[in-house]
Design a protein around this motif. Sequence first.
Motif, short mmCIF file in Angstrom:
data_model
loop_
_atom_site.label_atom_id
_atom_site.label_comp_id
_atom_site.label_asym_id
_atom_site.label_seq_id
_atom_site.Cartn_x
_atom_site.Cartn_y
_atom_site.Cartn_z
N HIS A 128 37.67 32.55 44.49
CA HIS A 128 38.33 33.00 45.73
C HIS A 128 39.46 32.05 46.09
O HIS A 128 39.64 31.01 45.43
CB HIS A 128 37.29 33.05 46.87
N TRP B 105 29.65 33.82 50.43
CA TRP B 105 29.94 33.92 48.99
C TRP B 105 28.99 33.09 48.14
O TRP B 105 28.43 32.09 48.57
CB TRP B 105 31.40 33.66 48.66
N ASP C 207 33.94 26.96 44.48
CA ASP C 207 33.56 25.81 45.31
C ASP C 207 32.51 24.93 44.62
O ASP C 207 32.33 23.77 45.01
CB ASP C 207 32.96 26.29 46.65
N HIS D 100 39.85 29.48 43.00
CA HIS D 100 38.95 28.37 42.64
C HIS D 100 37.50 28.78 42.90
O HIS D 100 37.23 29.76 43.58
CB HIS D 100 39.28 27.11 43.45
FE LIG Z 1 36.84 27.62 48.49
#
Ligand SMILES: [Fe+2]
Length: 323
Positions: free
Chosen positions: A256, A250, A159, A157
């Motif tokens: 991830h 990230w 974020d 997915h």
């Molecule tokens: Fe995540």
Amino acid sequence: VLQRSLLSILKSAVRGNVPKEPLIASQPTGPLGWFLEAHASQKLDSIVKHGTPELQQHCLNIIEKGFTVVSQAISRGLCDRIWRDFLLHVAGAGDESKFRDEDGLHSRLCNFHGVCMGMREAAFEPRITQILDTLFGVEACIYSSLTFEKSTQQFTHRDCPFFYTQPEDLFFGVWFALEDVMPYAGPLFYYEGGHMIDVDGKEIGRRNAGKHGDPLGECFDEYTKTIHQECEKNLKRRTLELKKGDAVIWHPRLPHGGSQIEKKAATRRSMVLHYIPVHIPLYGIGEFFLPQFNPIKPKTFNYLEHGERHFVQQGHPHFDVNY
Ligand SMILES: [Fe+2]
Ligand SMILES: O=C(O)CCC(=O)C(=O)O
């Protein structure tokens, strides 16, 4: 005098301190969110003029690969302190047993940083905040956090739909290993370069808007599956086996997830802090996919102080399920 100043600190913590002055980043930086611009890496030299080669390299990694690893960002002692606080919190938490599996391991604890000083010390470690401040162009503050005792085993997915800022994509996740991550304990996985895959969430939203049932759920599923397929077709899935005290930062769009747990009862003590720039509002998947039903409304947060840094006031820490 001591008592009075203690009282005023307590009062201001309860009230929530809204910074009056615009906050200044600790590093000389470029315009807000410059790292998202095309050819951002070419601007690095002029923007990170006074930074160390290490800072330059981390910024470049995030822009080009979608993530960077900060080795030994925090000490092993600090990891142990945070975990001791976690265990104390569990001992005093009323509802923790509902979030404990048969091996005694808990699902996510949300916003523990609000009461755990060690967690904020980790979050505001200068080697981390320098990178975030530089890329945002303004001071990065903590919005929220999750503390994990085991892998979430979460599917690929991004974020950014959950941390939907205005302007968009002004978000970083910073994940800390609080113990050495074993290969069987469900390490984090990611697709290097996957932050550049172009998937139009608004277009997916328009196509699913009229669906009965749960249009938002349909949007998220389609968005996530599309990203996963593109990653599998074009990129290589890798895992991060980090050592206790290492951190990874990230990009808001890096695909991830959490790998499967391959050994029963394996722990993977870790925590992720979510950062946004101060004074930037944050919305969710409703506004991300279906703004026609969830228009952006003005919004401000209350900020609390940790030394010279800030974090958004959240409620008490609480356990939740791992999705
Ligand atoms: Fe995540
Ligand atoms: O730690 C994991 O297993 C996944 C965490 C994650 O995806 C996140 O915190 O955004």
